[in-house]
Design a protein around this motif. Structure first.
Motif, PDB file in Angstrom:
ATOM      1  N   LYS A   1       0.831  -1.204   0.000  1.00 49.01           N
ATOM      2  CA  LYS A   1       0.000   0.000   0.000  1.00 49.01           C
ATOM      3  C   LYS A   1       0.868   1.257   0.000  1.00 49.01           C
ATOM      4  CE  LYS A   1      -4.195  -1.862   0.480  1.00 49.01           C
ATOM      5  NZ  LYS A   1      -5.304  -1.663  -0.483  1.00 49.01           N
ATOM      6  N   THR A   2       1.966   1.207   0.741  1.00 46.05           N
ATOM      7  CA  THR A   2       2.861   2.360   0.816  1.00 46.05           C
ATOM      8  C   THR A   2       3.479   2.665  -0.540  1.00 46.05           C
ATOM      9  OG1 THR A   2       3.374   1.844   3.131  1.00 46.05           O
ATOM     10  CG2 THR A   2       4.895   3.296   1.971  1.00 46.05           C
ATOM     11  N   VAL A   3       3.906   1.629  -1.249  1.00 48.13           N
ATOM     12  CA  VAL A   3       4.482   1.818  -2.586  1.00 48.13           C
ATOM     13  C   VAL A   3       3.442   2.405  -3.534  1.00 48.13           C
ATOM     14  CG1 VAL A   3       5.470   0.632  -4.581  1.00 48.13           C
ATOM     15  CG2 VAL A   3       6.183  -0.015  -2.270  1.00 48.13           C
ATOM     16  N   GLU A   4       2.239   1.874  -3.498  1.00 41.72           N
ATOM     17  CA  GLU A   4       1.172   2.385  -4.361  1.00 41.72           C
ATOM     18  C   GLU A   4       0.823   3.831  -4.009  1.00 41.72           C
ATOM     19  OE1 GLU A   4      -2.012  -0.331  -3.842  1.00 41.72           O
ATOM     20  OE2 GLU A   4      -1.026  -1.991  -4.908  1.00 41.72           O
ATOM     21  N   ASP A   5       0.808   4.127  -2.722  1.00 40.50           N
ATOM     22  CA  ASP A   5       0.492   5.491  -2.287  1.00 40.50           C
ATOM     23  C   ASP A   5       1.535   6.487  -2.772  1.00 40.50           C
ATOM     24  OD1 ASP A   5      -1.714   4.512  -1.070  1.00 40.50           O
ATOM     25  OD2 ASP A   5      -1.056   4.874   0.987  1.00 40.50           O
ATOM     26  N   PHE A   6       2.803   6.080  -2.731  1.00 39.55           N
ATOM     27  CA  PHE A   6       3.862   6.988  -3.170  1.00 39.55           C
ATOM     28  C   PHE A   6       3.744   7.281  -4.665  1.00 39.55           C
ATOM     29  CE2 PHE A   6       8.181   7.915  -4.689  1.00 39.55           C
ATOM     30  CZ  PHE A   6       8.475   9.009  -3.886  1.00 39.55           C
ATOM     31  N   GLY A   7       3.478   6.259  -5.451  1.00 44.40           N
ATOM     32  CA  GLY A   7       3.296   6.474  -6.882  1.00 44.40           C
ATOM     33  C   GLY A   7       2.099   7.354  -7.177  1.00 44.40           C
ATOM     34  N   ASP A   8       1.010   7.127  -6.456  1.00 44.34           N
ATOM     35  CA  ASP A   8      -0.187   7.941  -6.649  1.00 44.34           C
ATOM     36  C   ASP A   8       0.067   9.393  -6.255  1.00 44.34           C
ATOM     37  OD1 ASP A   8      -3.247   8.162  -6.957  1.00 44.34           O
ATOM     38  OD2 ASP A   8      -2.925   8.874  -4.900  1.00 44.34           O
ATOM     39  N   TRP A   9       0.816   9.594  -5.167  1.00 41.95           N
ATOM     40  CA  TRP A   9       1.100  10.958  -4.703  1.00 41.95           C
ATOM     41  C   TRP A   9       2.002  11.712  -5.682  1.00 41.95           C
ATOM     42  CZ3 TRP A   9       5.815  13.024  -2.534  1.00 41.95           C
ATOM     43  CH2 TRP A   9       5.663  14.314  -2.014  1.00 41.95           C
ATOM     44  N   THR A  10       3.038  11.053  -6.189  1.00 42.60           N
ATOM     45  CA  THR A  10       3.930  11.712  -7.147  1.00 42.60           C
ATOM     46  C   THR A  10       3.205  12.034  -8.453  1.00 42.60           C
ATOM     47  OG1 THR A  10       4.737   9.519  -7.815  1.00 42.60           O
ATOM     48  CG2 THR A  10       6.051  10.741  -6.203  1.00 42.60           C
ATOM     49  N   ASN A  11       2.323  11.144  -8.892  1.00 44.24           N
ATOM     50  CA  ASN A  11       1.539  11.433 -10.104  1.00 44.24           C
ATOM     51  C   ASN A  11       0.648  12.645  -9.895  1.00 44.24           C
ATOM     52  OD1 ASN A  11       2.632   9.256 -11.501  1.00 44.24           O
ATOM     53  ND2 ASN A  11       1.012   7.852 -10.858  1.00 44.24           N
ATOM     54  N   TRP A  12       0.027  12.714  -8.730  1.00 41.67           N
ATOM     55  CA  TRP A  12      -0.824  13.865  -8.411  1.00 41.67           C
ATOM     56  C   TRP A  12       0.002  15.146  -8.317  1.00 41.67           C
ATOM     57  CZ3 TRP A  12      -0.501  16.586  -3.663  1.00 41.67           C
ATOM     58  CH2 TRP A  12      -1.474  17.582  -3.486  1.00 41.67           C
TER      59      TRP A  12
ATOM     60  N   ILE B   1       9.785   3.803   6.121  1.00 39.81           N
ATOM     61  CA  ILE B   1      10.712   3.028   6.957  1.00 39.81           C
ATOM     62  C   ILE B   1       9.946   2.011   7.798  1.00 39.81           C
ATOM     63  CG2 ILE B   1      12.363   3.154   8.856  1.00 39.81           C
ATOM     64  CD1 ILE B   1      13.493   4.125   6.220  1.00 39.81           C
ATOM     65  N   LEU B   2       8.879   2.452   8.437  1.00 40.57           N
ATOM     66  CA  LEU B   2       8.094   1.545   9.281  1.00 40.57           C
ATOM     67  C   LEU B   2       7.407   0.462   8.457  1.00 40.57           C
ATOM     68  CD1 LEU B   2       6.494   4.102  11.776  1.00 40.57           C
ATOM     69  CD2 LEU B   2       8.343   2.483  12.240  1.00 40.57           C
ATOM     70  N   SER B   3       7.083   0.773   7.212  1.00 39.66           N
ATOM     71  CA  SER B   3       6.406  -0.212   6.364  1.00 39.66           C
ATOM     72  C   SER B   3       7.320  -1.361   5.972  1.00 39.66           C
ATOM     73  CB  SER B   3       5.865   0.473   5.099  1.00 39.66           C
ATOM     74  OG  SER B   3       4.911   1.453   5.425  1.00 39.66           O
ATOM     75  N   TRP B   4       8.631  -1.175   6.112  1.00 41.69           N
ATOM     76  CA  TRP B   4       9.562  -2.267   5.829  1.00 41.69           C
ATOM     77  C   TRP B   4       9.388  -3.425   6.802  1.00 41.69           C
ATOM     78  CZ3 TRP B   4      14.674   0.960   5.042  1.00 41.69           C
ATOM     79  CH2 TRP B   4      14.667   1.502   3.755  1.00 41.69           C
ATOM     80  N   PHE B   5       8.877  -3.138   7.985  1.00 42.62           N
ATOM     81  CA  PHE B   5       8.769  -4.154   9.029  1.00 42.62           C
ATOM     82  C   PHE B   5       7.323  -4.650   9.105  1.00 42.62           C
ATOM     83  CE2 PHE B   5      12.022  -1.040  10.225  1.00 42.62           C
ATOM     84  CZ  PHE B   5      13.139  -1.862  10.296  1.00 42.62           C
ATOM     85  N   PRO B   6       7.069  -5.896   8.745  1.00 38.25           N
ATOM     86  CA  PRO B   6       5.688  -6.399   8.704  1.00 38.25           C
ATOM     87  C   PRO B   6       4.971  -6.333  10.045  1.00 38.25           C
ATOM     88  CG  PRO B   6       7.195  -7.889   7.558  1.00 38.25           C
ATOM     89  CD  PRO B   6       8.042  -6.893   8.274  1.00 38.25           C
TER      90      PRO B   6
ATOM     91  N   SER C   1       2.609  -3.227  10.668  1.00 38.78           N
ATOM     92  CA  SER C   1       1.257  -3.286  10.109  1.00 38.78           C
ATOM     93  C   SER C   1       0.364  -4.209  10.931  1.00 38.78           C
ATOM     94  CB  SER C   1       1.320  -3.770   8.653  1.00 38.78           C
ATOM     95  OG  SER C   1       0.031  -3.848   8.095  1.00 38.78           O
ATOM     96  N   THR C   2       0.923  -5.332  11.373  1.00 38.68           N
ATOM     97  CA  THR C   2       0.151  -6.258  12.209  1.00 38.68           C
ATOM     98  C   THR C   2      -0.252  -5.605  13.521  1.00 38.68           C
ATOM     99  OG1 THR C   2       1.368  -8.118  11.248  1.00 38.68           O
ATOM    100  CG2 THR C   2       0.178  -8.523  13.295  1.00 38.68           C
ATOM    101  N   PHE C   3       0.691  -4.911  14.134  1.00 36.23           N
ATOM    102  CA  PHE C   3       0.406  -4.223  15.394  1.00 36.23           C
ATOM    103  C   PHE C   3      -0.652  -3.136  15.195  1.00 36.23           C
ATOM    104  CE2 PHE C   3       1.292  -0.693  18.321  1.00 36.23           C
ATOM    105  CZ  PHE C   3       1.104  -1.339  19.533  1.00 36.23           C
ATOM    106  N   GLN C   4      -0.570  -2.418  14.069  1.00 34.79           N
ATOM    107  CA  GLN C   4      -1.551  -1.368  13.802  1.00 34.79           C
ATOM    108  C   GLN C   4      -2.957  -1.948  13.658  1.00 34.79           C
ATOM    109  OE1 GLN C   4      -1.721   0.185   9.887  1.00 34.79           O
ATOM    110  NE2 GLN C   4      -2.382   2.231  10.507  1.00 34.79           N
ATOM    111  N   ASN C   5      -3.084  -3.035  12.899  1.00 32.14           N
ATOM    112  CA  ASN C   5      -4.398  -3.657  12.733  1.00 32.14           C
ATOM    113  C   ASN C   5      -4.950  -4.139  14.070  1.00 32.14           C
ATOM    114  OD1 ASN C   5      -4.441  -3.240   9.960  1.00 32.14           O
ATOM    115  ND2 ASN C   5      -3.479  -5.211   9.511  1.00 32.14           N
ATOM    116  N   ARG C   6      -4.073  -4.702  14.888  1.00 32.64           N
ATOM    117  CA  ARG C   6      -4.510  -5.167  16.203  1.00 32.64           C
ATOM    118  C   ARG C   6      -4.970  -3.999  17.062  1.00 32.64           C
ATOM    119  NH1 ARG C   6      -5.795 -10.274  18.312  1.00 32.64           N
ATOM    120  NH2 ARG C   6      -6.215  -9.846  20.501  1.00 32.64           N
ATOM    121  N   LEU C   7      -4.275  -2.882  16.930  1.00 29.90           N
ATOM    122  CA  LEU C   7      -4.611  -1.701  17.719  1.00 29.90           C
ATOM    123  C   LEU C   7      -5.938  -1.093  17.273  1.00 29.90           C
ATOM    124  CD1 LEU C   7      -3.414   0.303  19.890  1.00 29.90           C
ATOM    125  CD2 LEU C   7      -2.595   1.639  17.941  1.00 29.90           C
TER     126      LEU C   7
END
Length: 341
Positions: free
Chosen positions: A113-124, A304-309, A312-318
């Motif tokens: 999602k982070t990679v897709e978001d970056f591409g979408d943001w740069t295009n915009w 940077i945080l997205s490099w560590f799976p 994302s797991t902790f965020q969903n749990r939270l």
């Protein structure tokens, strides 16, 4: 509630109210503004979050961060623990305003999602506006829409007055540089403005692009490369032959970036005057650069945080703790798949 980061959410939503309340006082035009109290399971793209909160939260959050850095370097002379205790609440405010939308954004730290978001943001960011182009599609259109509230003469004067606060960054820092040699002369402050003008001219040189012949393009690239080499040589000579240090260069950035934002804000406020001076295109280019830089500063820790799976797991749990405790399949909800798929 604190385990679900309720204080961060409250701080961020309070920033939303404060921003639009202040805008209404300055320019009028009161209307309902959503503060984001709904329950969200759909991932919101970085570009959309940036459009929503760049002016209301990100600018102010980065302003606080720069102030805290200057205070850490030049203002506080006691222990590190003392600085942390003194500035903890301010750091909490700045981080909440900068990253609360991403903390509460489902799959906000998922790498794909982070990679897709970056591409979408740069295009915009790079897509040019035009007739019929919406702010969701182009940075230029969004940027024009963000200025639509500046209508009254009173509001413009007050906006200009508030923008002048950024000049105090430059005034306070330049006299603490090693190159200033403890001088309190106004000449030091004047030299800092000369440096700022030189930076603007260099920016124009390196961003100049004219669609002409191939030979002219080759000459332009050669000229830009020569200027870049000469710039590096000049910096090296200044560091070797004068009291200028690498710390001074970093401090100068802390001082001149807010000054540039002040000039940019004032130019936007008095848009008709700037257009008559044939400077609006340059202002728009600089504004795009500032938004690109600000977006990168905000986006980099997320990447940077997205490099560590496990993040994302902790965020969903939270975010979906109650759903987990009831045995719901959160992964299917986030992906939009039916339960029996």
């Amino acid at each position: 509630m604190q385990l679900q980061l309720a204080s961060i959410f409250f701080t961020f939503s309070l920033g939303t109210r404060t921003h639009y309340f202040g805008r209404t006082l300055l320019h009028g035009g009161a209307k309902y503004r959503a503060t984001g109290r709904g329950f969200v399971v759909e991932h919101i793209k970085f570009a959309e979050i940036y459009r929503l909160f760049a002016r209301s939260h990100f600018v102010k959050g980065l302003e606080i961060v720069i102030l805290l850095l200057i205070y850490m370097v030049y203002g506080y002379e006691d222990s590190t623990v003392g600085y942390i205790l003194m500035s903890f609440s301010s750091w909490f405010l700045a981080i909440s305003w900068l990253y609360a939308p991403f903390i509460f954004n489902p799959s906000g730290f998922e790498w794909q999602k982070t990679v897709e978001d970056f591409g979408d943001w740069t295009n915009w960011l790079l897509y040019k506006g035009g007739v019929g182009v919406k702010g969701e599609e182009s940075w230029e259109t969004w940027w024009d829409e963000e200025q639509s509230h500046m209508q009254t003469l009173r509001g413009k004067f007050l906006e200009t007055l508030l923008s002048l606060r950024f000049l105090f960054f430059q005034y306070g820092v330049v006299y603490r540089l090693h190159a200033a040699d403890s001088s309190t002369s106004l000449r030091v402050y004047g030299v800092s403005w000369v440096v700022l003008i030189a930076i603007v001219l260099l920016f124009k040189i390196f961003t100049f692009s004219q669609k002409t012949s191939v030979n002219f393009q080759m000459f332009l690239r050669l000229f830009q490369g020569t200027v870049f080499v000469l710039l590096l040589a000049a910096l090296a000579l200044l560091i070797v032959l004068t009291a200028l240090s690498f710390g001074d260069i970093f401090a100068s950035l802390l001082a001149l970036i807010p000054t540039g934002w002040a000039i940019l804000s004032i130019a936007i406020t008095w848009k008709p005057v700037v257009k008559r001076l044939w400077l609006w295109k340059s202002i728009r280019t600089i504004a795009r650069f500032y938004d690109a830089a600000m977006g990168m500063v905000v986006f980099f820790p997320i990447a940077i945080l997205s490099w560590f799976p496990f993040v994302s797991t902790f965020q969903n749990r939270l975010l979906f703790n109650q759903a987990f405790s009831r045995g719901l399949e959160i992964s299917q909800i986030l992906s939009g798949k039916p339960a029996d798929a």
